[in-house]
Design a protein around this motif. Sequence first.
Motif, PDB file in Angstrom:
ATOM      1  N   LEU A 188     -16.726 -24.175 -63.017  1.00  0.00           N
ATOM      2  CA  LEU A 188     -15.484 -24.493 -63.722  1.00  0.00           C
ATOM      3  C   LEU A 188     -15.757 -25.223 -65.033  1.00  0.00           C
ATOM      4  O   LEU A 188     -15.104 -24.958 -66.041  1.00  0.00           O
ATOM      5  N   GLN A 189     -16.730 -26.127 -65.033  1.00  0.00           N
ATOM      6  CA  GLN A 189     -17.075 -26.857 -66.257  1.00  0.00           C
ATOM      7  C   GLN A 189     -17.588 -25.896 -67.325  1.00  0.00           C
ATOM      8  O   GLN A 189     -17.261 -26.034 -68.498  1.00  0.00           O
ATOM      9  N   THR A 190     -18.360 -24.903 -66.913  1.00  0.00           N
ATOM     10  CA  THR A 190     -18.874 -23.906 -67.853  1.00  0.00           C
ATOM     11  C   THR A 190     -17.736 -23.118 -68.479  1.00  0.00           C
ATOM     12  O   THR A 190     -17.692 -22.913 -69.695  1.00  0.00           O
ATOM     13  N   ILE A 191     -16.780 -22.698 -67.658  1.00  0.00           N
ATOM     14  CA  ILE A 191     -15.619 -21.963 -68.168  1.00  0.00           C
ATOM     15  C   ILE A 191     -14.796 -22.869 -69.078  1.00  0.00           C
ATOM     16  O   ILE A 191     -14.387 -22.473 -70.173  1.00  0.00           O
ATOM     17  N   PHE A 192     -14.555 -24.088 -68.628  1.00  0.00           N
ATOM     18  CA  PHE A 192     -13.743 -25.074 -69.343  1.00  0.00           C
ATOM     19  C   PHE A 192     -14.292 -25.330 -70.749  1.00  0.00           C
ATOM     20  O   PHE A 192     -13.539 -25.447 -71.709  1.00  0.00           O
ATOM     21  N   GLU A 193     -15.614 -25.392 -70.868  1.00  0.00           N
ATOM     22  CA  GLU A 193     -16.235 -25.723 -72.151  1.00  0.00           C
ATOM     23  C   GLU A 193     -16.520 -24.514 -73.038  1.00  0.00           C
ATOM     24  O   GLU A 193     -16.755 -24.667 -74.223  1.00  0.00           O
ATOM     25  N   ASN A 194     -16.530 -23.312 -72.499  1.00  0.00           N
ATOM     26  CA  ASN A 194     -16.914 -22.133 -73.269  1.00  0.00           C
ATOM     27  C   ASN A 194     -15.735 -21.179 -73.429  1.00  0.00           C
ATOM     28  O   ASN A 194     -15.799 -20.015 -73.026  1.00  0.00           O
ATOM     29  N   THR A 195     -14.695 -21.674 -74.041  1.00  0.00           N
ATOM     30  CA  THR A 195     -13.491 -20.896 -74.274  1.00  0.00           C
ATOM     31  C   THR A 195     -12.943 -21.239 -75.652  1.00  0.00           C
ATOM     32  O   THR A 195     -13.281 -22.279 -76.212  1.00  0.00           O
ATOM     33  N   ASP A 196     -12.095 -20.368 -76.173  1.00  0.00           N
ATOM     34  CA  ASP A 196     -11.464 -20.648 -77.460  1.00  0.00           C
ATOM     35  C   ASP A 196     -10.113 -21.342 -77.280  1.00  0.00           C
ATOM     36  O   ASP A 196      -9.363 -21.506 -78.222  1.00  0.00           O
ATOM     37  N   ILE A 197      -9.820 -21.754 -76.069  1.00  0.00           N
ATOM     38  CA  ILE A 197      -8.552 -22.418 -75.757  1.00  0.00           C
ATOM     39  C   ILE A 197      -8.815 -23.910 -75.544  1.00  0.00           C
ATOM     40  O   ILE A 197      -9.765 -24.291 -74.860  1.00  0.00           O
ATOM     41  N   ALA A 198      -7.979 -24.748 -76.141  1.00  0.00           N
ATOM     42  CA  ALA A 198      -8.072 -26.196 -75.960  1.00  0.00           C
ATOM     43  C   ALA A 198      -7.293 -26.571 -74.702  1.00  0.00           C
ATOM     44  O   ALA A 198      -6.109 -26.247 -74.579  1.00  0.00           O
ATOM     45  N   TYR A 199      -7.962 -27.225 -73.750  1.00  0.00           N
ATOM     46  CA  TYR A 199      -7.334 -27.642 -72.494  1.00  0.00           C
ATOM     47  C   TYR A 199      -7.311 -29.156 -72.399  1.00  0.00           C
ATOM     48  O   TYR A 199      -8.326 -29.814 -72.655  1.00  0.00           O
ATOM     49  N   VAL A 222      -0.878 -24.346 -92.597  1.00  0.00           N
ATOM     50  CA  VAL A 222      -0.167 -24.350 -91.317  1.00  0.00           C
ATOM     51  C   VAL A 222      -1.017 -23.604 -90.296  1.00  0.00           C
ATOM     52  O   VAL A 222      -1.636 -22.589 -90.617  1.00  0.00           O
ATOM     53  N   LYS A 223      -1.042 -24.120 -89.076  1.00  0.00           N
ATOM     54  CA  LYS A 223      -1.700 -23.422 -87.977  1.00  0.00           C
ATOM     55  C   LYS A 223      -0.666 -23.132 -86.900  1.00  0.00           C
ATOM     56  O   LYS A 223       0.193 -23.954 -86.611  1.00  0.00           O
ATOM     57  N   TRP A 224      -0.789 -21.933 -86.322  1.00  0.00           N
ATOM     58  CA  TRP A 224       0.095 -21.518 -85.243  1.00  0.00           C
ATOM     59  C   TRP A 224      -0.671 -21.524 -83.929  1.00  0.00           C
ATOM     60  O   TRP A 224      -1.837 -21.147 -83.879  1.00  0.00           O
ATOM     61  N   TYR A 225       0.025 -21.954 -82.879  1.00  0.00           N
ATOM     62  CA  TYR A 225      -0.589 -22.031 -81.556  1.00  0.00           C
ATOM     63  C   TYR A 225       0.332 -21.423 -80.508  1.00  0.00           C
ATOM     64  O   TYR A 225       1.551 -21.556 -80.572  1.00  0.00           O
ATOM     65  N   GLU A 226      -0.300 -20.754 -79.551  1.00  0.00           N
ATOM     66  CA  GLU A 226       0.396 -20.403 -78.305  1.00  0.00           C
ATOM     67  C   GLU A 226       0.122 -21.578 -77.375  1.00  0.00           C
ATOM     68  O   GLU A 226      -1.040 -21.965 -77.175  1.00  0.00           O
ATOM     69  N   VAL A 227       1.183 -22.166 -76.859  1.00  0.00           N
ATOM     70  CA  VAL A 227       1.055 -23.355 -76.012  1.00  0.00           C
ATOM     71  C   VAL A 227       1.533 -23.000 -74.608  1.00  0.00           C
ATOM     72  O   VAL A 227       2.568 -22.346 -74.442  1.00  0.00           O
ATOM     73  N   ARG A 228       0.766 -23.426 -73.619  1.00  0.00           N
ATOM     74  CA  ARG A 228       1.140 -23.166 -72.223  1.00  0.00           C
ATOM     75  C   ARG A 228       1.015 -24.470 -71.439  1.00  0.00           C
ATOM     76  O   ARG A 228       0.002 -25.153 -71.524  1.00  0.00           O
ATOM     77  N   TRP A 229       2.061 -24.794 -70.708  1.00  0.00           N
ATOM     78  CA  TRP A 229       2.097 -25.965 -69.829  1.00  0.00           C
ATOM     79  C   TRP A 229       2.154 -25.464 -68.388  1.00  0.00           C
ATOM     80  O   TRP A 229       2.978 -24.609 -68.073  1.00  0.00           O
ATOM     81  N   VAL A 230       1.311 -26.024 -67.539  1.00  0.00           N
ATOM     82  CA  VAL A 230       1.294 -25.642 -66.123  1.00  0.00           C
ATOM     83  C   VAL A 230       1.207 -26.919 -65.297  1.00  0.00           C
ATOM     84  O   VAL A 230       0.365 -27.778 -65.569  1.00  0.00           O
ATOM     85  N   GLY A 231       2.073 -27.026 -64.303  1.00  0.00           N
ATOM     86  CA  GLY A 231       2.040 -28.180 -63.405  1.00  0.00           C
ATOM     87  C   GLY A 231       0.874 -28.081 -62.442  1.00  0.00           C
ATOM     88  O   GLY A 231       0.421 -26.993 -62.101  1.00  0.00           O
ATOM     89  N   GLY A 255       0.366 -33.803 -61.783  1.00  0.00           N
ATOM     90  CA  GLY A 255      -0.005 -33.799 -63.184  1.00  0.00           C
ATOM     91  C   GLY A 255       0.253 -32.451 -63.809  1.00  0.00           C
ATOM     92  O   GLY A 255       1.013 -31.640 -63.282  1.00  0.00           O
ATOM     93  N   PHE A 256      -0.387 -32.226 -64.957  1.00  0.00           N
ATOM     94  CA  PHE A 256      -0.183 -30.963 -65.657  1.00  0.00           C
ATOM     95  C   PHE A 256      -1.368 -30.651 -66.550  1.00  0.00           C
ATOM     96  O   PHE A 256      -2.203 -31.517 -66.830  1.00  0.00           O
ATOM     97  N   MET A 257      -1.418 -29.401 -66.950  1.00  0.00           N
ATOM     98  CA  MET A 257      -2.403 -28.933 -67.909  1.00  0.00           C
ATOM     99  C   MET A 257      -1.646 -28.371 -69.082  1.00  0.00           C
ATOM    100  O   MET A 257      -0.645 -27.676 -68.915  1.00  0.00           O
ATOM    101  N   VAL A 258      -2.099 -28.688 -70.280  1.00  0.00           N
ATOM    102  CA  VAL A 258      -1.524 -28.085 -71.477  1.00  0.00           C
ATOM    103  C   VAL A 258      -2.666 -27.373 -72.199  1.00  0.00           C
ATOM    104  O   VAL A 258      -3.768 -27.907 -72.302  1.00  0.00           O
ATOM    105  N   ALA A 259      -2.396 -26.136 -72.629  1.00  0.00           N
ATOM    106  CA  ALA A 259      -3.421 -25.320 -73.280  1.00  0.00           C
ATOM    107  C   ALA A 259      -2.905 -24.873 -74.631  1.00  0.00           C
ATOM    108  O   ALA A 259      -1.748 -24.460 -74.765  1.00  0.00           O
ATOM    109  N   PHE A 260      -3.767 -24.975 -75.629  1.00  0.00           N
ATOM    110  CA  PHE A 260      -3.435 -24.546 -76.994  1.00  0.00           C
ATOM    111  C   PHE A 260      -4.409 -23.448 -77.409  1.00  0.00           C
ATOM    112  O   PHE A 260      -5.617 -23.671 -77.378  1.00  0.00           O
ATOM    113  N   LYS A 261      -3.860 -22.304 -77.802  1.00  0.00           N
ATOM    114  CA  LYS A 261      -4.686 -21.220 -78.328  1.00  0.00           C
ATOM    115  C   LYS A 261      -4.282 -20.973 -79.773  1.00  0.00           C
ATOM    116  O   LYS A 261      -3.112 -20.732 -80.045  1.00  0.00           O
TER     117      LYS A 261
END
Length: 166
Positions: A55-66, A138-147, A157-163
Amino acid sequence: FSMEYSYYSDHKKVWFQLLVAPLTDKTKKGAVVLHIDITNRKEAEELMLQSKANLQTIFENTDIAYVLCNAEQKVVSFNTKAMELCLEQFNKKLKTGANAFSYFPKNKIPNLKEAIQKISNNEMVSYETSYDLRDGGVKWYEVRWVGIGNALNEHTGFMVAFKDIT
Protein backbone atom coordinates in the motif's frame (compact mmCIF):
# COMPACT_ATOMS: atom_id res chain seq x y z
CA PHE A 1 12.49 -14.62 30.46
CA SER A 2 10.80 -14.59 27.07
CA MET A 3 12.06 -15.05 23.54
CA GLU A 4 10.73 -15.99 20.13
CA TYR A 5 12.51 -18.42 17.87
CA SER A 6 11.86 -20.26 14.64
CA TYR A 7 12.96 -23.43 12.94
CA TYR A 8 12.04 -25.32 9.80
CA SER A 9 9.87 -28.39 10.03
CA ASP A 10 9.04 -30.18 6.76
CA HIS A 11 10.25 -27.13 4.81
CA LYS A 12 7.85 -24.86 6.68
CA LYS A 13 8.93 -22.17 9.13
CA VAL A 14 7.46 -22.74 12.60
CA TRP A 15 7.58 -20.09 15.34
CA PHE A 16 7.54 -20.58 19.11
CA GLN A 17 7.65 -18.30 22.09
CA LEU A 18 9.74 -19.56 24.99
CA LEU A 19 8.62 -18.36 28.42
CA VAL A 20 10.58 -19.13 31.58
CA ALA A 21 9.35 -18.04 34.99
CA PRO A 22 10.91 -18.87 38.37
CA LEU A 23 8.91 -20.86 40.87
CA THR A 24 7.56 -18.60 43.58
CA ASP A 25 7.62 -21.12 46.41
CA LYS A 26 9.87 -20.64 49.45
CA THR A 27 12.71 -22.70 48.01
CA LYS A 28 12.90 -20.71 44.77
CA LYS A 29 14.47 -23.75 43.19
CA GLY A 30 13.16 -24.42 39.74
CA ALA A 31 11.28 -22.74 36.96
CA VAL A 32 8.27 -23.16 34.74
CA VAL A 33 9.15 -23.42 31.05
CA LEU A 34 6.57 -22.97 28.30
CA HIS A 35 6.89 -23.30 24.54
CA ILE A 36 3.92 -21.69 22.79
CA ASP A 37 3.30 -22.14 19.06
CA ILE A 38 2.97 -18.59 17.65
CA THR A 39 3.28 -19.53 13.97
CA ASN A 40 -0.18 -18.19 13.04
CA ARG A 41 0.51 -14.85 14.74
CA LYS A 42 3.93 -14.48 13.07
CA GLU A 43 2.48 -15.34 9.65
CA ALA A 44 -0.28 -12.74 10.17
CA GLU A 45 2.34 -10.14 11.19
CA GLU A 46 4.40 -10.90 8.07
CA LEU A 47 1.30 -10.59 5.85
CA MET A 48 0.40 -7.29 7.48
CA LEU A 49 3.92 -5.92 6.94
CA GLN A 50 3.84 -7.00 3.29
CA SER A 51 0.39 -5.48 2.82
CA LYS A 52 1.57 -2.23 4.40
CA ALA A 53 4.62 -2.14 2.11
CA ASN A 54 2.43 -2.77 -0.94
CA LEU A 55 0.00 0.00 0.00
CA GLN A 56 2.85 2.41 0.78
CA THR A 57 4.34 1.73 -2.65
CA ILE A 58 1.02 2.49 -4.35
CA PHE A 59 0.43 5.51 -2.10
CA GLU A 60 3.80 7.05 -2.99
CA ASN A 61 3.96 6.18 -6.71
CA THR A 62 0.88 7.86 -8.11
CA ASP A 63 0.04 11.16 -9.75
CA ILE A 64 -2.78 11.70 -7.25
CA ALA A 65 -2.27 13.65 -4.01
CA TYR A 66 -3.77 11.75 -1.05
CA VAL A 67 -4.43 13.09 2.43
CA LEU A 68 -5.89 10.88 5.17
CA CYS A 69 -7.64 12.56 8.11
CA ASN A 70 -9.35 11.39 11.27
CA ALA A 71 -12.93 12.22 12.30
CA GLU A 72 -11.71 15.46 13.94
CA GLN A 73 -10.37 16.67 10.54
CA LYS A 74 -6.75 16.25 11.70
CA VAL A 75 -4.17 15.09 9.14
CA VAL A 76 -3.11 11.51 9.86
CA SER A 77 -1.06 10.71 6.76
CA PHE A 78 -0.27 12.01 3.29
CA ASN A 79 1.83 11.10 0.30
CA THR A 80 4.70 13.01 -1.31
CA LYS A 81 2.42 14.26 -4.10
CA ALA A 82 0.14 15.88 -1.48
CA MET A 83 3.12 17.60 0.14
CA GLU A 84 4.25 18.93 -3.26
CA LEU A 85 0.73 20.17 -4.10
CA CYS A 86 0.35 21.87 -0.73
CA LEU A 87 3.68 23.67 -1.07
CA GLU A 88 2.93 24.74 -4.64
CA GLN A 89 -0.69 25.72 -4.06
CA PHE A 90 -0.72 27.15 -0.53
CA ASN A 91 2.99 27.65 0.26
CA LYS A 92 2.50 25.49 3.38
CA LYS A 93 4.01 22.20 4.51
CA LEU A 94 1.56 19.44 5.34
CA LYS A 95 1.96 18.30 8.94
CA THR A 96 0.56 15.28 10.72
CA GLY A 97 -1.88 16.42 13.40
CA ALA A 98 -2.70 19.74 11.71
CA ASN A 99 -6.30 20.74 10.99
CA ALA A 100 -7.02 19.82 7.37
CA PHE A 101 -9.18 22.93 6.85
CA SER A 102 -6.24 25.22 7.67
CA TYR A 103 -4.71 24.40 4.26
CA PHE A 104 -7.65 25.63 2.20
CA PRO A 105 -8.62 29.20 1.26
CA LYS A 106 -11.50 30.58 3.35
CA ASN A 107 -13.83 30.72 0.33
CA LYS A 108 -13.57 26.89 -0.02
CA ILE A 109 -14.47 26.09 3.62
CA PRO A 110 -18.29 25.93 3.12
CA ASN A 111 -17.78 23.36 0.34
CA LEU A 112 -15.45 21.36 2.56
CA LYS A 113 -17.96 21.26 5.40
CA GLU A 114 -20.63 20.08 2.95
CA ALA A 115 -18.30 17.34 1.70
CA ILE A 116 -17.57 16.21 5.29
CA GLN A 117 -21.30 16.02 6.01
CA LYS A 118 -21.91 13.85 2.94
CA ILE A 119 -19.03 11.46 3.56
CA SER A 120 -20.15 11.10 7.18
CA ASN A 121 -23.35 9.65 5.67
CA ASN A 122 -21.36 7.15 3.55
CA GLU A 123 -21.62 9.20 0.35
CA MET A 124 -18.65 9.76 -1.91
CA VAL A 125 -18.08 13.34 -3.05
CA SER A 126 -16.43 14.12 -6.37
CA TYR A 127 -16.08 17.44 -8.19
CA GLU A 128 -13.74 19.61 -10.24
CA THR A 129 -12.34 22.84 -8.87
CA SER A 130 -9.69 25.39 -9.68
CA TYR A 131 -7.06 27.12 -7.57
CA ASP A 132 -5.19 30.31 -8.43
CA LEU A 133 -1.43 30.05 -8.52
CA ARG A 134 0.89 32.70 -7.09
CA ASP A 135 2.25 33.39 -10.60
CA GLY A 136 -1.26 34.31 -11.82
CA GLY A 137 -1.99 30.95 -13.45
CA VAL A 138 -4.77 28.54 -12.60
CA LYS A 139 -4.70 24.82 -11.89
CA TRP A 140 -7.70 22.53 -12.16
CA TYR A 141 -8.19 19.47 -9.98
CA GLU A 142 -10.56 16.55 -9.81
CA VAL A 143 -11.24 16.20 -6.09
CA ARG A 144 -12.64 13.08 -4.44
CA TRP A 145 -13.66 12.70 -0.79
CA VAL A 146 -14.25 9.23 0.66
CA GLY A 147 -15.25 8.40 4.22
CA ILE A 148 -13.29 5.84 6.22
CA GLY A 149 -15.08 3.51 8.59
CA ASN A 150 -14.04 0.85 11.04
CA ALA A 151 -15.22 -2.77 11.25
CA LEU A 152 -18.41 -1.56 12.99
CA ASN A 153 -19.09 0.82 10.08
CA GLU A 154 -18.49 3.84 12.34
CA HIS A 155 -17.10 6.97 10.67
CA THR A 156 -13.44 7.27 11.71
CA GLY A 157 -12.15 9.75 9.16
CA PHE A 158 -11.81 10.49 5.48
CA MET A 159 -9.51 10.57 2.51
CA VAL A 160 -9.31 13.46 0.11
CA ALA A 161 -7.62 12.99 -3.27
CA PHE A 162 -6.54 15.68 -5.73
CA LYS A 163 -5.72 14.85 -9.34
CA ASP A 164 -4.28 17.60 -11.50
CA ILE A 165 -6.50 17.82 -14.62
CA THR A 166 -5.18 21.15 -15.87
